[in-house]
Design an enzyme around this catalytic site. Structure first.
Site, mmCIF file in Angstrom:
data_model
loop_
_atom_site.group_PDB
_atom_site.id
_atom_site.type_symbol
_atom_site.label_atom_id
_atom_site.label_comp_id
_atom_site.label_asym_id
_atom_site.label_seq_id
_atom_site.Cartn_x
_atom_site.Cartn_y
_atom_site.Cartn_z
ATOM 1 N N GLY A 17 14.814 34.059 26.325
ATOM 2 C CA GLY A 17 15.459 32.636 26.952
ATOM 3 C C GLY A 17 15.265 32.813 28.372
ATOM 4 N N GLN A 18 15.939 31.604 28.813
ATOM 5 C CA GLN A 18 15.920 31.264 30.215
ATOM 6 C C GLN A 18 16.716 32.103 30.917
ATOM 7 O OE1 GLN A 18 15.431 26.984 31.605
ATOM 8 N NE2 GLN A 18 16.554 26.677 29.606
ATOM 9 N N ASP A 45 17.380 38.714 14.287
ATOM 10 C CA ASP A 45 17.323 37.634 13.572
ATOM 11 C C ASP A 45 18.974 36.921 13.571
ATOM 12 O OD1 ASP A 45 17.548 35.241 12.093
ATOM 13 O OD2 ASP A 45 16.262 36.040 10.565
ATOM 14 N N ALA A 69 20.926 31.815 21.835
ATOM 15 C CA ALA A 69 21.662 30.685 21.403
ATOM 16 C C ALA A 69 20.755 29.590 20.840
ATOM 17 C CB ALA A 69 22.416 30.017 22.489
ATOM 18 N N TYR A 70 21.315 28.709 19.873
ATOM 19 C CA TYR A 70 20.666 27.622 19.444
ATOM 20 C C TYR A 70 20.823 26.407 20.484
ATOM 21 C CZ TYR A 70 19.221 23.867 16.025
ATOM 22 O OH TYR A 70 18.775 22.764 15.420
ATOM 23 N N TYR A 108 27.600 33.311 27.056
ATOM 24 C CA TYR A 108 27.281 32.012 27.628
ATOM 25 C C TYR A 108 27.585 30.829 26.671
ATOM 26 C CZ TYR A 108 24.770 35.282 31.039
ATOM 27 O OH TYR A 108 24.408 35.913 31.847
ATOM 28 N N THR A 110 28.938 26.406 26.904
ATOM 29 C CA THR A 110 28.465 25.114 27.513
ATOM 30 C C THR A 110 29.391 24.149 27.997
ATOM 31 O OG1 THR A 110 27.009 23.292 26.968
ATOM 32 C CG2 THR A 110 28.277 24.358 25.333
ATOM 33 N N TYR A 134 25.957 20.666 18.176
ATOM 34 C CA TYR A 134 25.810 21.774 19.129
ATOM 35 C C TYR A 134 27.074 22.130 19.975
ATOM 36 C CZ TYR A 134 24.289 23.853 23.513
ATOM 37 O OH TYR A 134 24.241 24.757 24.539
ATOM 38 N N TRP A 159 23.528 22.417 32.070
ATOM 39 C CA TRP A 159 22.367 21.802 32.452
ATOM 40 C C TRP A 159 21.158 22.887 33.016
ATOM 41 C CZ3 TRP A 159 22.835 16.358 35.237
ATOM 42 C CH2 TRP A 159 23.637 15.521 34.320
#
Length: 307
Positions: A17-18, A45, A69-70, A108, A110, A134, A159
């Site tokens: 991921g990022q 998974d 994460a989704y 993490y 959000t 989400y 973001w």
């Protein structure tokens, strides 16, 4: 910090991921004596809890960082059960396994756990009220971790963008080469955060050692300072690219629009600015302004091109 206080076995989940890809590079540089295991989707998974359990029990880490994460906000409206499994249930399983082996968990979350009705930066004690599936799934993950009794640090951010993956920065670049005009929402206010800077702050946090983190476990906001709209972010991206990179790519005309003019399946909070004051006071970690963060991100890209 003594050697005994340093983390020695680090399990990073979501290394593709990022934030995860940045951590994959930065963590071994910062902690050369530690043993690392990085898991990606082909090994773990989140819809199969036994793979999570197995990864933790086989490696026996003293630090688990969950960067998976989704994140498909609009698709989550069609797949709420899958979003809940990945963002809500799986972090709770990780927390239970962390508690079982005595590890510290870093996770993490959000700004989308909030409804956006404030007009001053959100602090950790503000009531969560997600507006979309989400946000509901991420809030469920926070609650599961908190209820597990594990030593955990939940880091809320917002973001997220970077030089790889799917994010606003790269979307703007792609659309700039396809269109002469871009209509960008101007009434959603938040804070752009570069994945590299978030990873670097995480490394700084982890470097404070086992005892320090254990005594200060809890919920924290991890975000750049300042605020902007998506329109303001887009305008800053093209201005910075012209000044720093000078790629010669097209610079489209930007048109500010309202959220109502660009309807999406998932409702976004109108305001999602996070205050990181608690993080600064507790760990002496301060992130720069979002503008400075963007400049550093693009300057880093120049460095990559020149190597």
């Amino acid at each position: 910090m003594s050697k005994a206080e340093a983390f020695t076995r680090v399990l990073l989940i979501g290394g593709e991921g990022q934030i995860g890809s940045a951590l994959t590079r930065l963590l071994p540089q910062a902690f050369p004596q530690a043993t690392f295991q990085v898991t990606t989707q082909d090994r773990v998974d989140f819809t199969q809890p036994e793979t999570l359990v197995r990864s933790v029990r086989e490696f026996t880490p003293d630090l688990i960082i969950n960067a998976a994460a989704y994140t498909a906000v609009d698709r989550a409206e069609r797949e709420p059960a899958l979003a809940q499994q990945i963002n809500g249930v799986a972090p709770g399983i990780l927390a239970e396994e962390a508690k079982r082996c005595g590890a510290t968990l870093v996770h993490y979350s959000t700004d989308y756990v909030f409804d956006g009705n404030k007009r001053t930066p959100y602090i950790e004690s503000d009531a969560a009220h997600p507006l979309n599936e989400y946000g509901l799934s991420k809030r469920a993950g926070e609650i599961a971790i908190q209820q597990s009794g594990a030593c955990a640090l939940i880091l809320r951010t917002s973001w997220v963008y970077g030089l790889a993956g799917n994010n606003f920065l790269l979307t703007m670049r792609r659309l700039a080469n396809e269109r002469d005009e871009l209509r960008i929402v101007n009434d959603q206010i938040g804070v752009p955060n570069n994945s590299e800077a978030l990873a670097a702050a995480t490394v700084q946090l982890v470097a404070q050692g086992k005892t320090h983190l254990r005594e200060r476990a809890g919920l924290y906001h991890l975000s750049a300072t300042g605020e902007t709209s998506w329109f303001g972010f887009a305008r800053a991206i093209f201005a910075a690219e012209t000044a720093i990179i000078a790629t010669g790519s097209k610079r489209p005309r930007l048109i500010p629009i309202t959220t109502a003019e660009y309807p999406l399946p998932a409702t976004r909070p109108a305001y999602g600015v996070l205050s990181s004051e608690k993080l600064q006071q507790t760990f002496d970690i301060t992130l720069p302004s979002w503008q400075t963060m963007l400049q550093a991100c693009l300057a880093q890209e120049i460095g990559y091109r020149n190597t």
